[in-house]
Enzyme design. Structure first.
Site, PDB file in Angstrom:
ATOM      1  N   SER A   1      66.278 141.709   1.134  1.00  0.00           N
ATOM      2  CA  SER A   1      66.427 140.601   0.405  1.00  0.00           C
ATOM      3  C   SER A   1      66.651 141.111  -1.274  1.00  0.00           C
ATOM      4  O   SER A   1      67.580 141.853  -1.215  1.00  0.00           O
ATOM      5  CB  SER A   1      64.910 139.550   0.715  1.00  0.00           C
ATOM      6  OG  SER A   1      64.950 138.799  -0.354  1.00  0.00           O
TER       7      SER A   1
ATOM      8  N   ARG B   1      48.912 141.846  -9.422  1.00  0.00           N
ATOM      9  CA  ARG B   1      48.559 141.851  -7.694  1.00  0.00           C
ATOM     10  C   ARG B   1      49.679 142.934  -7.436  1.00  0.00           C
ATOM     11  O   ARG B   1      50.775 143.187  -7.896  1.00  0.00           O
ATOM     12  CB  ARG B   1      48.888 140.672  -7.076  1.00  0.00           C
ATOM     13  CG  ARG B   1      50.277 140.130  -7.357  1.00  0.00           C
ATOM     14  CD  ARG B   1      50.429 138.821  -6.537  1.00  0.00           C
ATOM     15  NE  ARG B   1      50.824 139.209  -5.232  1.00  0.00           N
ATOM     16  CZ  ARG B   1      52.182 139.412  -4.684  1.00  0.00           C
ATOM     17  NH1 ARG B   1      53.162 139.667  -5.822  1.00  0.00           N
ATOM     18  NH2 ARG B   1      52.436 139.805  -3.613  1.00  0.00           N
ATOM     19  N   PRO B   2      49.265 143.989  -6.419  1.00  0.00           N
ATOM     20  CA  PRO B   2      50.114 144.945  -5.815  1.00  0.00           C
ATOM     21  C   PRO B   2      51.216 143.989  -5.080  1.00  0.00           C
ATOM     22  O   PRO B   2      51.062 143.138  -4.447  1.00  0.00           O
ATOM     23  CB  PRO B   2      49.276 145.611  -4.681  1.00  0.00           C
ATOM     24  CG  PRO B   2      48.239 144.742  -4.490  1.00  0.00           C
ATOM     25  CD  PRO B   2      48.114 143.700  -5.585  1.00  0.00           C
ATOM     26  N   SER B   3      52.543 144.444  -5.332  1.00  0.00           N
ATOM     27  CA  SER B   3      53.660 144.017  -4.618  1.00  0.00           C
ATOM     28  C   SER B   3      53.484 144.207  -3.128  1.00  0.00           C
ATOM     29  O   SER B   3      53.079 145.399  -2.640  1.00  0.00           O
ATOM     30  CB  SER B   3      54.797 144.478  -5.208  1.00  0.00           C
ATOM     31  OG  SER B   3      55.868 144.152  -4.248  1.00  0.00           O
TER      32      SER B   3
ATOM     33  N   THR C   1      56.485 143.901  -1.335  1.00  0.00           N
ATOM     34  CA  THR C   1      57.759 144.383  -1.023  1.00  0.00           C
ATOM     35  C   THR C   1      58.303 145.614  -1.702  1.00  0.00           C
ATOM     36  O   THR C   1      59.157 146.248  -1.378  1.00  0.00           O
ATOM     37  CB  THR C   1      58.631 143.377  -1.016  1.00  0.00           C
ATOM     38  OG1 THR C   1      58.688 142.980  -2.433  1.00  0.00           O
ATOM     39  CG2 THR C   1      58.386 142.107  -0.295  1.00  0.00           C
TER      40      THR C   1
HETATM   41  P1  NG1 Z   1      56.021 140.555  -3.751  1.00  0.00           P
HETATM   42  O1  NG1 Z   1      57.081 141.829  -3.859  1.00  0.00           O
HETATM   43  O2  NG1 Z   1      55.028 140.691  -2.780  1.00  0.00           O
HETATM   44  O3  NG1 Z   1      55.836 139.968  -4.891  1.00  0.00           O
HETATM   45  C1  NG1 Z   1      58.179 139.178  -3.389  1.00  0.00           C
HETATM   46  C2  NG1 Z   1      58.053 137.606  -4.029  1.00  0.00           C
HETATM   47  C3  NG1 Z   1      57.553 136.733  -3.167  1.00  0.00           C
HETATM   48  C4  NG1 Z   1      58.522 136.706  -1.774  1.00  0.00           C
HETATM   49  C5  NG1 Z   1      58.461 138.078  -1.107  1.00  0.00           C
HETATM   50  C6  NG1 Z   1      59.336 138.067   0.086  1.00  0.00           C
HETATM   51  C7  NG1 Z   1      57.802 137.546  -6.549  1.00  0.00           C
HETATM   52  C8  NG1 Z   1      56.729 137.574  -7.716  1.00  0.00           C
HETATM   53  N1  NG1 Z   1      57.372 137.969  -5.317  1.00  0.00           N
HETATM   54  O4  NG1 Z   1      56.889 139.385  -2.830  1.00  0.00           O
HETATM   55  O5  NG1 Z   1      57.670 135.443  -3.726  1.00  0.00           O
HETATM   56  O6  NG1 Z   1      59.682 136.060  -2.254  1.00  0.00           O
HETATM   57  O7  NG1 Z   1      58.980 139.002  -2.121  1.00  0.00           O
HETATM   58  O8  NG1 Z   1      60.741 138.145  -0.135  1.00  0.00           O
HETATM   59  O9  NG1 Z   1      58.680 136.617  -6.944  1.00  0.00           O
END
Ligand code: NG1
Length: 436
Positions: free
Chosen positions: A64, A390-392, A394
């Protein structure tokens, strides 16, 4: 299971020693060069899931919005939903098994899930435009074929399109044709029908018996702009709920309502109509008097236009376009309904992002000690302010979000919170600098 063939092929897709990955918010994601074994093993897992559910399963190769050098993979369950949580755990175990343990994990999963290995399996595969995706989807195919599964490789697809294909194939074509043309036909037909009904504003429908008894809820995440939440609650008078980031969490909550509308601030989302409501609307479209019948028909087209298999930006855009046309509103007038609060999102590099744990739909940090208190003190300095970290799920970063009454304040607050994260959560590399 032909264990000999699995061993032979698995060696061609060998796992780098010690590499540990987690099936996260959006499946597995990391640098593309580390994913070959994961793709092969997800091909194997998709076959087991297909045999267990006696349905077609989807495998999407994409990372993505991540950087181009990353890639990822996620599985799509029979009705176009995200993979069931217990199978996410199996995916993690299988992806992380060292070469010599892989077969045992595969057999364990089959036994635990009572998979009939004689059952046929069918897997559909899609991929994004990253240079690494073609080869990686070939590794998925290797996994599918070595376990005796059949497959159809759709090549380039958007993720919602793959969800649509899976849904169509498992509903005997009733939902639509499982081809790319079928997808566009379904959306364009509903759009054309809907915009033809411009004489009916939809307000008639609100005073229908059905409308009064509907239980409607809107689901957002902590990233939703504070103004949007206020507008929904105070002006639209609809209940708003907040869940953790990631559509699977929003989707789950939205299923509690007759009509559940869910969106992430970045645009992922849709409106879910419960089967009971969908049936009521379809019956009304057949039975009611002329004006109300028209309104019910309109709702029926809206349901058709929302890709019910997943949040889909193309279908969402068409729904908006159609509703604006029906209401006689321009995009500018729509945009002016409320004004977003200025906000800023930043990323901070830390040694191990798992040191940050959160609660309250990710709006409060529980660990490391002192971080939430520091954020609370910083937020107090600004008007209409809010911030969280928050920890991502992705990327290997900690995300910082701040909003306030002016862009300057939102930027300052985000920077100050970044510094707190850097100091208290083990920041690495250069200290966060002010200015963007
Ligand atoms: P993470 O990386 O967990 O913040 C991101 C997007 C989510 C979602 C996921 C999956 C933000 C802040 N976070 O998640 O909304 O789209 O990727 O693709 O946009």
């Amino acid at each position: 299971m032909d264990l000999g063939a699995i061993t032979k092929y698995s060696a061609l897709h060998a796992k780098p020693n010690g590499l540990i990955l987690q099936y996260g918010t959006a499946g597995f994601r990391t640098k593309a060069e580390h994913l070959d074994h994961v793709m092969f093993r997800m091909g194997l897992l998709a076959v087991l899931r297909s045999k267990q559910t006696k349905s077609t399963i989807g495998v999407m190769v994409t990372a993505s919005h991540n950087p181009e050098e990353d890639n990822g993979v996620k599985l799509v369950d029979p009705l176009g939903e995200m993979l069931a949580p217990s199978w996410e755990e199996h995916a993690t175990c299988l992806a992380n098994a060292e070469e010599q343990d892989m077969q045992r994990v595969l057999i364990d999963i089959s036994e635990k899930e009572a998979v009939n290995l004689q059952q046929d399996a069918f897997v559909v595969i899609g991929r994004d435009t990253r240079p690494s995706s073609e080869k990686l989807s070939q590794s998925v195919i290797d996994g599918v074929t070595v376990l005796g599964g059949q497959f159809h490789d759709y090549g380039l697809l958007t993720t919602p399109q793959l969800h649509y294909m899976v849904y169509c194939r498992n509903t005997g074509g009733r939902y639509g044709k499982a081809t790319i043309e079928g997808y566009y036909q379904k959306l364009s037909k509903a759009f054309v029908e809907l915009t033809k009904q411009a004489s009916c504003s939809g307000d008639e429908y609100r005073s229908l018996k059905i409308g009064e008894s509907l239980n409607i809820g809107v689901v957002q995440t902590a990233y939703a702009n504070g103004s949007s939440t206020r507008y929904l609650e105070e002006v639209m008078k609809v209940p708003v709920y907040c869940t953790k980031t990631g559509v699977k969490h929003l989707h789950h909550k939205a299923q509690e309502f007759d009509i559940g509308v869910y969106f992430e601030a970045n645009g992922h989302g849709t409106a879910l109509f419960s089967t009971a409501v969908e049936m009521k609307i379809k019956q009304s479209a057949e039975q009611l008097e002329d004006k109300k019948r028209k309104a019910a028909k309109m709702l029926e087209n809206i349901i058709d236009l929302f890709n019910q298999a997943a949040g889909d930006a193309i279908s969402d855009m068409l729904v908006i376009e159609a509703i604006l046309a029906l209401k006689g509103l321009t995009v500018q007038q729509w945009d002016a309904l409320y004004t977003d609060l200025p906000n800023r999102q930043l990323k901070v590099q830390v040694a191990d992002r798992r040191v940050i744990s959160t609660t309250d739909a990710e709006r409060q940090a529980v660990t490391p000690p002192g971080l939430q208190e520091a954020i609370n003190d910083l937020v107090k300095k600004y008007k209409l302010s809010r911030a969280f970290v928050r920890p991502s799920g992705t990327e290997d970063v900690v995300r910082v979000y701040a909003e306030a009454d002016s862009q300057e304040s939102a930027d300052h607050l985000a920077h100050e919170v970044s510094l707190a994260v850097f100091q208290l959560a083990g920041g690495i590399g250069e200290r966060p600098q002010p200015g963007f």
